[in-house]
Design an enzyme around this catalytic site. Sequence first.
Site, short mmCIF file in Angstrom:
data_model
loop_
_atom_site.label_atom_id
_atom_site.label_comp_id
_atom_site.label_asym_id
_atom_site.label_seq_id
_atom_site.Cartn_x
_atom_site.Cartn_y
_atom_site.Cartn_z
N SER A 212 4.77 -0.03 6.74
CA SER A 212 3.77 -0.28 5.70
C SER A 212 2.34 -0.02 6.20
CB SER A 212 3.96 -1.70 5.20
OG SER A 212 3.55 -1.79 3.88
N HIS B 82 11.10 -2.83 0.15
CA HIS B 82 10.04 -2.61 1.15
C HIS B 82 10.28 -3.55 2.33
CE1 HIS B 82 5.99 -1.39 2.25
NE2 HIS B 82 5.63 -2.64 2.42
C1 GCU Z 1 0.25 -3.66 0.18
C2 GCU Z 1 -0.52 -2.36 0.16
C3 GCU Z 1 0.25 -1.23 0.84
C4 GCU Z 1 0.73 -1.67 2.20
C5 GCU Z 1 1.49 -2.97 2.08
C6 GCU Z 1 1.95 -3.58 3.39
O1 GCU Z 1 1.36 -3.56 -0.67
O2 GCU Z 1 -0.80 -2.06 -1.17
O3 GCU Z 1 -0.55 -0.09 0.96
O4 GCU Z 1 1.49 -0.66 2.79
O5 GCU Z 1 0.66 -3.94 1.48
O6 GCU Z 1 1.33 -3.36 4.43
O7 GCU Z 1 2.92 -4.33 3.36
#
Ligand code: GCU
Length: 411
Positions: A251, A392
Amino acid sequence: FFILSMSPLLSQTNYDESKVPSFEVPDPLMTFKGKKIKTVKKWEKTRRPELFHFFENNVYGKIPKTLKIDSYTILEQDDNAFNGKAKRKQVELSFKNNGKTLRYTILLYLPKNKVKAPVFLGYNFYGNHTITEDKAVFISSAWANNNESFGIENNTLTEVSRGKRTNRWAVEKILDAGYGLATIYYGEVDPDKNDFTDGIHSLLYQQDQNHPKPDEWGSIAAWSWGMVRAVDYFEKDPDIDASKVIAFGHSRLGKTSLWAGVMDKRFAGVISNDSGCGGAAMSKRKFGETLAVINDRFPHWFCDNFNEYNENEEALPVDQHQLLALIAPRPLYVASAQEDQWADPRGEFLSAHYATQVYHLYDKEGIETMEMPKVNEPIHNTVSYHIRTGKHDVTDYDWENYIKWANAYVK
Ligand code: GCU
């Protein structure tokens, strides 16, 4: 990370493939002046530097100056960690400048019967003690995001969160495959909040400066810097093969591993796990998270110049596949998750595909097809890709694939 309030931009989030605007994919092998690049030599001399500088000045931000490790301390070491499988070390790096000191601790698990181990290096979100049940791992005193389910209140990490993220770190699988794992709590390098008075930034300000200049580093570049300095340490550690360090990140920390891998060619391989917008996903598709949304919610992640492209992706002379191309010819793994539409899996896949032409210059194979593979059917090449079922996250499935790919292309 939940979206608490719905801004108008967020409510417009596009999840419909038919609404992806048509756009021209910027050609990695065509210079800004319109010259076609046909050789590795021209790529490395002309095109790679100009693309690198664009990302540096307009996306992640430049690091104002070099700052090397002042000293390091092995805080603790045990040759019988993980039921005797691993050597554990906790090593603190210390940096000094402007009368300030920054310290961060690398937690290392190294396979015991290996002379010099290749390692996966990646940040964690809530402290080194969250990745394992191992009681000997120190709890960071750095600022942390509150998290009710991990018992994190008042931005303080405690014993309650020990082991809460073991699901994301397949430590035994990594060790059994002959790799070491190195992890760092990202908040020790720069707390993840819109405040530039703390973290590594504050050590490198010029007199009277208290915010990075528009083309200077945001937090992602700061975290990437921390990974690069960890490699400096690895070069001094006889238990580690510093020529076989794989940058890993999930992420926001996947955006970070990509930029680290681009900045420093010593990374022998790079993994982007669900990195999404500002990571592997193509910005011009405007699918899921967009530049305006990310720069609004996380104004400290990128450099201020990046705001130029909020709701104005058409004006970008580059896109994220060109960032991936800057990693060539080194092995690269881009991974997505089916339920992670926010990160635009198709945009991540296409990015790996469009980066592949630069790998071809080096006679390496990547993502040759434009057709996305089915879920849980990885494509393994120097550039690899998979989309797995689920959300995710980082799962054992992800790690099994990273290990297979590393065995074939990095080790
Ligand atoms: C949020 C953000 C993302 C990122 C994520 C994370 O959802 O919008 O861009 O990748 O956090 O780091 O878990």
